[in-house]
Design an enzyme around this catalytic site. Sequence first.
Site, PDB file in Angstrom:
ATOM      1  N   GLY A  14       0.782  -1.220   0.000  1.00  0.00           N
ATOM      2  CA  GLY A  14       0.000   0.000   0.000  1.00  0.00           C
ATOM      3  C   GLY A  14       0.820   1.278   0.000  1.00  0.00           C
ATOM      4  N   VAL A  17      -0.519   3.972  -2.521  1.00  0.00           N
ATOM      5  CA  VAL A  17      -1.785   4.543  -2.049  1.00  0.00           C
ATOM      6  C   VAL A  17      -1.541   5.435  -0.836  1.00  0.00           C
ATOM      7  CG1 VAL A  17      -4.121   4.033  -1.253  1.00  0.00           C
ATOM      8  CG2 VAL A  17      -3.054   2.570  -2.954  1.00  0.00           C
ATOM      9  N   LYS A  37       9.204   9.571  -8.257  1.00  0.00           N
ATOM     10  CA  LYS A  37       9.435   8.125  -8.283  1.00  0.00           C
ATOM     11  C   LYS A  37      10.811   7.918  -8.911  1.00  0.00           C
ATOM     12  CE  LYS A  37       8.123   3.756  -7.879  1.00  0.00           C
ATOM     13  NZ  LYS A  37       7.689   3.123  -6.625  1.00  0.00           N
ATOM     14  N   THR A  41       9.726   0.181 -11.927  1.00  0.00           N
ATOM     15  CA  THR A  41      10.012  -1.101 -12.557  1.00  0.00           C
ATOM     16  C   THR A  41       8.711  -1.804 -12.936  1.00  0.00           C
ATOM     17  OG1 THR A  41      10.035  -2.345 -10.464  1.00  0.00           O
ATOM     18  CG2 THR A  41      12.113  -1.346 -11.182  1.00  0.00           C
ATOM     19  N   ALA A 111      11.116   2.020  -3.972  1.00  0.00           N
ATOM     20  CA  ALA A 111      10.720   0.776  -4.644  1.00  0.00           C
ATOM     21  C   ALA A 111      10.847  -0.355  -3.639  1.00  0.00           C
ATOM     22  CB  ALA A 111      11.613   0.519  -5.854  1.00  0.00           C
ATOM     23  N   GLY A 170      -0.621   0.434   5.595  1.00  0.00           N
ATOM     24  CA  GLY A 170      -0.982   0.624   4.203  1.00  0.00           C
ATOM     25  C   GLY A 170      -2.320   0.055   3.794  1.00  0.00           C
ATOM     26  N   SER A 171      -2.842  -0.902   4.568  1.00  0.00           N
ATOM     27  CA  SER A 171      -4.122  -1.515   4.196  1.00  0.00           C
ATOM     28  C   SER A 171      -4.779  -2.084   5.450  1.00  0.00           C
ATOM     29  CB  SER A 171      -3.900  -2.618   3.161  1.00  0.00           C
ATOM     30  OG  SER A 171      -5.119  -3.223   2.797  1.00  0.00           O
TER      31      SER A 171
END
Length: 236
Positions: A14, A17, A37, A41, A111, A170-171
């Site tokens: 996440g 987001v 960013k 990839t 990343a 994140g979630s």
Amino acid sequence: MSVLFVSGTGTEIGKTVATAAIAAAALAAGRSVAVLKPAQTGMAPGEPGDAAEVARLAGPVTTAELARYPEPLAPDTAARRAGLPYVTPAQVAEAAQKLAADHDLVLVEGAGGLLVRFDDEGRTLADAARLLDAPVLIVAPAGLGTLNSCALTAEALAARGLRSPGVVIGSWPAAPDLAMRCNLADLPKVSGTPLLGALPTNAATLASFPTTAPTWLSPTLHGTWSAESFLATWPA
């Protein structure tokens, strides 16, 4: 904080987001926002990447991408296999500084995890953050196993003299299990930083994302979310 690095404790947790939510909250607070960013990839040229997804969700942000590699691998491996130049921490720091000259907040989305390699010398997102002495937000999953990965990320930051404002989940599911509820209190303990937010699992599907995002994040990240109230809502 004019430049904030956003790092996950792993992949697919996440982070993008969460970056979008921070951007949306800052925009709602009247700030100008840029999203950088360094290495995208797993995307072909012309495909919308993570920076574009942040803009789709958050609204009018400036986006920048330094390199793109077609295979969904760590940036150093993806660059080597594609025969393309590596991204260096110095390039990331320089790009972030340029964006910071014209924006109130620059979000640099990494990343995967903090120590994913960017080049053949083993340099990472942490090295870029060190060049700017910038804080690194930790985005972590909610469930079992997250305490170890979050602690390791926090230790890696501390070992490099870097600071973190806190942790964002994140979630967060609609029906969290026992481990998830316990982790609300334990994540700050293992990371040594406060819990700064929790994003609902379906956040990226919400048409109300730009206006709802501040309710998922604490005032540190321009939101209205309260860790104390959230823990009271989801007792262990």
